[in-house]
Every structure is written in C-alpha cells, then in structure tokens.
Design a protein around this motif. Structure first.
Motif, PDB file in Angstrom:
ATOM      1  N   ASP A  12     -21.819  81.411 -32.758  1.00 23.74           N
ATOM      2  CA  ASP A  12     -21.197  81.601 -31.587  1.00 23.74           C
ATOM      3  C   ASP A  12     -21.650  80.565 -30.385  1.00 23.74           C
ATOM      4  O   ASP A  12     -21.086  80.745 -29.171  1.00 23.74           O
ATOM      5  CB  ASP A  12     -21.748  83.058 -30.980  1.00 23.74           C
ATOM      6  N   THR A  67     -12.111  77.446 -41.738  1.00 19.07           N
ATOM      7  CA  THR A  67     -11.571  78.708 -42.376  1.00 19.07           C
ATOM      8  C   THR A  67     -10.840  78.522 -43.834  1.00 19.07           C
ATOM      9  O   THR A  67     -10.472  77.311 -44.276  1.00 19.07           O
ATOM     10  CB  THR A  67     -10.368  79.279 -41.362  1.00 19.07           C
ATOM     11  N   ASP A  79     -11.947  84.001 -41.850  1.00 15.46           N
ATOM     12  CA  ASP A  79     -11.089  83.801 -40.678  1.00 15.46           C
ATOM     13  C   ASP A  79     -12.109  83.920 -39.373  1.00 15.46           C
ATOM     14  O   ASP A  79     -13.109  84.477 -39.519  1.00 15.46           O
ATOM     15  CB  ASP A  79      -9.833  84.653 -40.664  1.00 15.46           C
ATOM     16  N   PRO A  80     -11.391  83.541 -38.317  1.00 17.97           N
ATOM     17  CA  PRO A  80     -12.398  83.230 -36.977  1.00 17.97           C
ATOM     18  C   PRO A  80     -12.697  84.692 -36.715  1.00 17.97           C
ATOM     19  O   PRO A  80     -13.587  85.021 -36.016  1.00 17.97           O
ATOM     20  CB  PRO A  80     -11.532  82.608 -36.157  1.00 17.97           C
ATOM     21  N   ARG A  81     -12.031  85.639 -36.945  1.00 16.85           N
ATOM     22  CA  ARG A  81     -12.165  87.368 -36.344  1.00 16.85           C
ATOM     23  C   ARG A  81     -13.172  87.665 -37.286  1.00 16.85           C
ATOM     24  O   ARG A  81     -14.328  88.146 -36.693  1.00 16.85           O
ATOM     25  CB  ARG A  81     -11.113  88.084 -36.565  1.00 16.85           C
ATOM     26  N   SER A  82     -13.236  87.858 -38.625  1.00 20.92           N
ATOM     27  CA  SER A  82     -14.033  88.640 -39.363  1.00 20.92           C
ATOM     28  C   SER A  82     -15.307  87.717 -39.796  1.00 20.92           C
ATOM     29  O   SER A  82     -16.410  88.213 -40.035  1.00 20.92           O
ATOM     30  CB  SER A  82     -13.382  89.187 -40.644  1.00 20.92           C
ATOM     31  N   ALA A  83     -15.215  86.253 -39.849  1.00 20.73           N
ATOM     32  CA  ALA A  83     -16.374  85.237 -40.236  1.00 20.73           C
ATOM     33  C   ALA A  83     -17.049  85.824 -41.428  1.00 20.73           C
ATOM     34  O   ALA A  83     -18.227  85.480 -41.500  1.00 20.73           O
ATOM     35  CB  ALA A  83     -17.005  85.250 -39.104  1.00 20.73           C
TER      36      ALA A  83
END
Length: 919
Positions: A711, A718, A744-748
């Motif tokens: 973060d 990705t 993906d950037p959301r779930s990582a």
C-alpha cells in the motif's frame, strides 16, 4: 471410460457379468466407434451453431487430448500381466541394454509427453504449453536465466533442478546403458575432486620452491660450484651441509662483488635485500592491478561470500588463478608480513572451478558448484599446513555455508589427494609437508598451564587489537583523499618493511623459516641460524628482541593485510604468537634455572633434564594468536596437532585456544574475515549466527514493520493488462530486481514473483519470441484458455509461481531464519492469499549490520521497538526516484557502501554494481 473398462476381462473384452456382452472383436469395435460419436455429440451441446466441419475439427482436437484414446486399437485391460523373461523376446533383450520401453506403457503414449519429461520452452514458444491439458508444465518454480554478476543464487531452485535431473537420469537406469550413464554422472564429482587435489598439490609445491628461491635471492645466489645452479635456493644449493655457513656453492652478494670488509658487506647485502624485496612487491601489485583485480588479499572473505550463494564473476577464473599464483610467489618472497595459507585456499578453489567447466551437469548448477568449492577449500588448507583433517574442519567451521555429510566426505578425499601429491613432490627435500612441521620428544607439566592460559589471554587481546587496527587502516585508506595509488601503497609498505626487517635477524628471514626455528626444540635443531639454542641465548636480551619483533610484526601485518597484493594473515599471526610464546618459554626456562627448588618445579622437574621446552610455548602461542584473529577453534587445534604430531599437547592447545576466543569475543564478535566481509559490504548472512547471537542485531518486531508494503511503494505486476511495450517501459523506468505478480489491483491475490533477469531475457533478447512480436502484443501471467499462443505471450513459465510466503504478523526473527537457513533471495508476505509486502535479502543485510541506527539518525524515524513506524519508510527511495540504489530501508546504498568501504578498486566504485542491488 473408467466405468466401462472396469467391466472388462483379462483380454480387454467386456466380462461375462457386463451388459451388453460382445460376441466378437467386430462388435467391440462397432461399440467403441459409437461411444466416440456419443462423446462428440455431448461436446456439440457445449458449443455454438456454426460450420459443422469446423466444429467437428474442434471436437477432434479436444478428444485428441484424451490420454486414453491414442492407443485403444486394442481393448484396455487393468489386470496385472505375467512378467516375461528378458530373454523371451529379442526386443525385450535389446531394451534391457538400451533402456527403451514399450509404447504400451501408459507413461509413454505416442504423441503425448510424460509429466516427468524435461521438455523446454524456448523464447520462440516451441512446444504446446499454453492452456488445456499441458497447463501443468507452467506451474511450479518457473524457469531461470543465468545469474548476473553480484547477485545471489536461488538455492531452492538449484536443488529442485538437480532433483529433476537426477529423477530423469534414474528413470533410465534399469538397463545396462542407463546404469553406465548413471555411474558416469556420479563419477564426475570425484573426477573434479581428484583433479583439484592433484592441481592444488602441484601448485603448492611449485609456489614453495619458487618462493624459497626468490626469498634466498635477496641474500645471494647459488653458483655452479659443487654441482649447483643459479635457480636453486640456499637449502637446495647447500644440501648435505649441516651448517650452511660451510657451504661453498652459495655466494652472498658481498662475496660475489668481492667485498670483504665488515661494513661494506653489511651495506651491500642490505642494499640488495631492500632492492629485491621492493621489486618483488611492486611486481606483484602490478600483476594484480593489470590482469586480475580479484587476485588481491587472501580471498577467504570473498570465498565465504561465494559459498554463501553470491555470484562474483571472474573471481575464480583461470586468469585469476595464474595471477594469484605468480603474485603470491612474488609477495611472499618480498619478505612482507603476509602468508600464503589463505591465498592457497583461493588457488585451490580456482582450480576446482576450472575443472568444473569440463562437466556441464555440474557447471550449470550453482548449488553443486558450491559444494565442490567447499571441498576444494579443504585441499588449500591441507597443502598450506600439511593438515588434511584440519583442512576439512577449516572448511566446515570457517568457510562453508552449506556442508552436508557428502560434502565432508568429498572434502576429505580432496584434501587427502592434495596432501599425498605434496608429499610425493617433497618441495623441501626433507619429507615434511610444510617447513615448520616439528616433533616434540617431551611432555608438559601441570604448572605450565598457568603460562599457557596467559598465552591464551594474550592471543585474544592480540586478535581484538589487530582487527581494530586493521579496520582503522583500511577505513583511513578508503576515505583519505590524498592517499596514493595501490601500487604506490605497496611500494611504500614493502620498502619500509625491508628497511626495518633487515637489522633484526628475527624479522630478516622468511616468516615460514622464522616459525620453523621458533617451533623446533633445541635438542633437534640442526642449523641454529637465529642463535636461539646457543650457549647464553636464554637471556633477557633475547626475550627483548623477540618481543620487539612481535610488536613490529603486529604493526606491519595490520598495514599489509588489505593491500592490493595476494596476502594472508594466518602465518603472520602464527609468527607473532610464536615470537611471544618463545619469549615466554625462555622466561619460564630462566625462572626454573634460577629457582630449581621452587615448589612448583621441585616435584615435577627431573634433575639434569631440561624441564622447560620453549618450542612448545611457541606453538601454543601461535595457536592462541591465530584463534584470536580468526575466532576458529576446532580446526586450529587439529591443524596444530597435525603440525606437531604430539597428542600430549592437545589439552594445553585446546585450553589456550578456548581462552583466546573468549577474550577475543569480548572485543568484537567478528573475526578478521567476517570484519572484511562487513567492511566490503558483502551480502553474507551467516547461517550459524542465529538464536541468541541475533538478539542484539534484530529488533523484536513483526516483519510487517520492515517489509516494503504493497500500500505504499511496492511495484507489482497484474496478471493481465500488460503488453510487451508496457513491460519494457517498466524495465526501463524502474531499477528493481523483481516484481510480485497479483491477480488485479482490487483483490491483490498473490500469483507469484518474476525476476528482472527473466523478464528482461524474454522481452529484450534478440533471439527471443518477443522480438518477433509487435509491441502491442498482449502478455499475461495467468492461465488464459482463449488466448491464441501465436499472437500472445505467456510469461508463466518464467515466473516463480511457488514463492516462499509468510503472514505479515510473523516475527522478523522467523523471516531472517528463512534467509539464513534456506538461502532465499526474497520472501513475500500474504494474508489469506492477499499480498501485503516484500522482504529482500538486502533488507535483512541492512538490519543485521546495524543499518537501523543509521536510518534512525538520518531520517528521524521513531522507536522501532514500540511499533511506532517501520524502520525508515521503505518506499522513501522509490518515491524520491533514487530507485533501488537507495535501498528498501531509506538509506542511500552508495553512501552507505562508501561509508563502509564497500567500493571495489578497479571497478565502478560501487559494490552493488548495476543499480546497487544485491538480490
């Protein structure tokens, strides 16, 4: 299919209990074709309406992937068949010798590769490995390209690769040819070890002979009188004379020039001594500077780092081997306070590396290479001290990062071969492996434990002071702006050493000759060239000269060790300890003679028999001082025992070595080699430095406070959405040595880790597949079943899909243990599969070397132990654009390395080389 085949009889036909039953082979074939048609009809229900021919072709492709379809010309049977004799069929007899197997084997179905096959995926994308039933191939640790210079190896991957190679090799060993192939593969290691032992023994003998000749050349030369020759040393020229003063074939320089006056003789011999000593030292420095910069120093700190998994190109090359051997002869012959024992370890490892290149199966595996180098290092100590067992223990205790039982056996064979070769060549023509190998005829007395303990204390003090002095000199040379070049430094030290050595006859001779005379007891001394055993030698004047020589030797050794010439510290430390020990032995001898009725002497010393043997004090002092500077224990005791052959002196040697190490550790935990590793900023993590030893070095915090967080500043890739152009731009704009891969950037969700080397190879290699694809070609890191393998680029085979992971709340001590014990390059932190951060080998190196104090002072971070913040902002260097050269802890690596003296002479000046990375 399994339900159908389960009802078949022994011959592959349906059993009598199965329904329906078939009366003939023809009915069975008709049923099989109908079943295949039913399977195609089922597949039609899954597709869209379209061309029937295309759909039929796609169905055939899908059914072609069925492993049970290719060889069903005969009905299947799962009943165990009767084993046939090898000689029952000609084909079976032939396959027994060639290792061939029947195509009816379920693992050898034609047209389908076995899961254990070593099918390779090159840059051109050859091989069907994209999607479908072949997807198992791209799972696992991934592929690797060759390691770059100044990077760490992946131990786990290397051993995994070796296990796969051995599994493939063993799969064909059930035949005569396969058994021979396996035997030849197993013999490669032993061939390398035997060749290394032979080469190390021959090179050590050649170095000894050449060194003796050049060292004696400073005093004179051998004439042709009595069958002599110019290339002979004094001992060889005067062979047969008990007193070398009576030798007529040896011509001192004063005699050669016809000078007979006392002052003239002293001056001309002094002049030639200084002139030749300076010439030899400068020649060695020029050789190292011009031909092989890695031939400088002892090489043991670098060998420890290499065996720990670091890659240093050209350090073990043949050019380094030649330069190190020639430079070592010249440096030792110059009379400077240095030794050849440590550099001989480097020479032996170079020999092993040369022979390893003859066998690709070993040369292509970095982990196996390091096992053989560990064994080769034992042969170096074996020929240096004439101590094969001591060499094995030296490699185990001091050098090796990973030392399994097989490596100990290999080290023993290599060390034994080297010692046997040196013994057969007999370079000293005395039957001794080394010049200072002695035997003692008398034992020791109980009251002598007191002076032995004093020698141990003195050895520990010497070790602590020497390391501090040597490091101060090295830092001063590194930071001083007006310091001359390396060759000039060598010339200054060599000239000053020669000027001071000559007037003191204890320092005038070669260090090995000095140690040999100090070790020898007077009853067995044939040629007393230092006057240690003459009448009246046991006096306070002799003690003063010995102590004075030891003090001067301390300062000269502290300045010399670190110059740009081949130089070891083992023999100078032994010489300083032997001088101190001999002085203490003579003092005890004077005390016993002056007070023979002293209670300690009265009951233990026999009348008319020498009670004190000063030579034993010399060798115990040598062991204690060597232990103080190197912090070794068991190997020193064994080496000293093998030098003396006196089992009765093992106990006092052990006592003095133990006390020396305790006292030395009170000054600092690091020995001289570890201090130079720290000074040069080598990324070496000692696997034995764990437990309580790590408590003062590693803060008791979770790893999440140290890692580079997702973060904040961690650069990730990705699974999809990349093209060749975008990945190339990332490589051009970021200097990081690797990138975690997430879904993906959301779930990582963590998918793996791809190194910069592999990504650069597949994208930028001229002969790779990416070179033939347009820049907008889609690249992906996860399975894409609808992707066209001809127009996309699957990077999964180059990605480590099974990286080591830990929860972010794991203690930092646990993460450090991963790096120490497993030799990993990075550890990823994930919580329920979600990536949290990354910890690299560089981070751990900074923590264990006290970088947190520097970060706290420079950046002003709060107390780490309270969890008020991470150790510096790990992304600070990334956000400021300094890249990985700033380190993951917020410290400018270049400033840190320079401050620690990590710059390499003759190279770019920064140890980290490319972008400062040590991953």
């Amino acid at each position: 299919m399994a339900s159908r085949s389960a009802m078949m009889d022994d011959d592959g036909y349906p059993s009598s209990s199965a329904a329906p039953a078939f009366d003939s082979q023809h009915e069975w074939e008709e049923h099989r074709r109908a079943t295949i048609d039913d399977d195609r009809d089922e597949l039609d229900l899954l597709g869209e309406d379209g061309d029937d021919n295309n759909r039929r072709g796609n169905d055939d492709m899908i059914l072609d992937d069925d492993p049970l379809r290719d060889d069903l010309n005969q009905p299947m049977s799962f009943k165990r068949k009767q084993k046939q004799s090898v000689f029952s069929q000609t084909s079976r007899l032939f396959s027994a010798f060639t290792g061939g197997r029947s195509p009816r084997n379920s693992h050898d179905i034609p047209g389908r590769p076995s899961p254990t096959s070593n099918t390779r995926l090159d840059g051109n994308g050859s091989g069907s490995k994209d999607g479908g039933p072949m997807d198992w191939y791209v799972e696992g640790p991934g592929r690797r390209v060759g390691y770059e210079d100044l990077t760490a190896i992946d131990w786990i991957f290397e051993y995994t690769k070796e296990r796969q190679r051995l599994r493939m090799l063993s799969s064909g060993s059930n035949s005569l040819v396969g058994w021979i192939r396996l035997l030849l593969d197993n013999s490669q290691v032993w061939i390398v070890l035997l060749l290394t032992g032979l080469a190390a023994g021959m090179l050590a003998a050649a170095i000894d002979v050449a060194t003796d000749w050049l060292a004696d050349l400073k005093f004179g030369f051998c004439s042709t009188i009595d069958g002599g020759a110019f290339h002979l040393s004094k001992s060889s020229c005067c062979l047969g004379y008990e007193d070398h003063a009576q030798c007529q074939g040896w011509y001192p320089w004063a005699r050669a020039f016809g000078i007979h006056s006392g002052g003239g003789k002293w001056f001309i011999e002094y002049f030639f001594y200084v002139l030749l000593a300076l010439s030899f030292a400068v020649s060695a420095a020029i050789l190292v500077k011009e031909y092989a910069i890695y031939a400088k120093h002892s090489g043991i700190p670098e060998i420890k780092t290499v065996l720990g998994g670091f890659v240093i190109r050209r350090f073990l090359g043949i050019q380094t081997l030649v330069t190190k051997s020639l430079g070592l002869v010249l440096a030792v012959a110059s009379g400077m306070w240095l030794g050849k024992e440590g550099p001989l370890v480097h020479v032996a490892c170079c020999c092993a590396n040369v022979f390893i290149k003859l066998f690709p199966s070993i040369n292509n595996n970095e982990a196996r290479k390091r096992e053989i180098l560990s064994a080769a290092a034992a042969s170096g100590i074996s020929v240096a001290f004439g101590s094969p067992i001591g060499g094995v223990l030296f490699s185990l205790e001091q050098l090796s990062y990973y030392f399994p039982d097989k490596t100990m056996w290999q080290s023993f064979v290599c060390a034994m071969t080297a010692a046997v070769t040196l013994q057969a060549l007999d370079p000293f023509r005395s039957g001794k492996l080394v010049l200072y190998q002695v035997k003692y005829s008398s034992g020791w007395h109980g009251f002598e434990l007191v002076p032995f303990v004093l020698l141990g204390i003195a050895g520990g003090i010497y070790g602590g002071l020497f390391i501090k002095a040597n490091m101060r000199v090295a830092e001063w040379k590194k930071t001083s702006r007006w310091m001359p070049g390396p060759v000039t430094q060598v010339a200054i030290v060599a000239g000053l050493t020669a000027l001071i050595n000559y007037p003191n006859y204890y320092m005038r001779a070669q260090t090995s000759e000095l140690v040999s005379n100090l070790f020898t007891e007077c009853a067995k001394m044939v040629d007393d060239q230092f006057g240690l055993c003459k009448t009246g030698a046991a006096s306070f004047g002799t003690i003063a000269l010995l102590i004075f020589a030891a003090v001067l030797g301390f300062f000269f050794a502290a300045v010399t060790f670190g110059l740009q010439i081949p130089a070891g510290i083992i023999l100078p430390s032994m010489a300083i300890g032997a001088l101190s020990g001999r002085a203490l032995g003579i003092l005890m001898e004077l005390f016993q003679r002056a007070a023979p009725n002293f209670p300690l002497f009265l009951h233990q010393c026999e009348p008319d028999i020498p009670c004190i043997t000063p030579g034993t004090y010399a060798i115990i002092g040598a062991a204690a001082f060597l232990a103080g500077v190197t912090r070794m224990t068991v190997s020193i005791v064994v080496i000293t025992f093998e030098l003396t052959g006196a089992l009765t002196y093992v106990l006092p040697i052990m006592i003095s070595v133990m006390i020396s190490k305790w006292v030395g550790d009170a000054f600092a935990r690091r020995g001289i080699y570890e201090s130079w590793i720290h000074f040069n900023s080598y990324p070496y993590l000692d696997p034995n430095n764990s437990g309580e030893d790590l408590s003062p070095l590693i803060p008791d915090v979770p790893a999440s406070q140290i890692m580079t967080r997702l973060d904040s500043d961690l650069i990730v890739l990705t699974a999809t959405g990349h093209t060749i152009a975008s990945l190339t731009k990332i490589l051009e704009t970021t200097p990081y040595r690797g990138f975690p891969v997430i879904s993906d950037p959301r779930s990582a969700v963590l998918l793996g880790y791809i190194s910069r080397a592999e990504l650069s190879f597949i994208l930028l290699s001229p002969g790779g597949r990416a070179a033939n694809l347009p820049p907008e070609t889609e690249c992906f890191f996860s399975h894409q079943p609808l992707a066209d393998p001809l127009t996309t680029l699957d990077l999964r085979p180059w990605m480590d899909q099974t990286p080591l992971t830990l929860p972010g709340r794991s203690p930092l001590h646990l993460a450090v243990s991963y790096f120490q014990k497993l030799g990993v390059r990075y550890v990823l932190f994930a919580e329920r599969g979600v990536l949290q951060g990354l910890l690299t080998r560089k981070d751990v190196w900074h923590v264990m070397n006290g970088a947190e104090e520097r970060v706290r002072d420079d950046v002003g971070v709060g107390n780490v132990g309270t969890g008020s913040g991470r150790m510096g902002v790990s992304g600070r260097g990334r956000e400021e654009g300094r890249g990985e050269s700033a380190g993951l802890l917020g410290v400018d690596a270049r400033d840190y390395f320079v401050g620690q003296g990590g710059g390499r002479e003759g190279r770019s000046g920064s140890f980290a080389g490319s972008q400062g990375s040590i991953l």
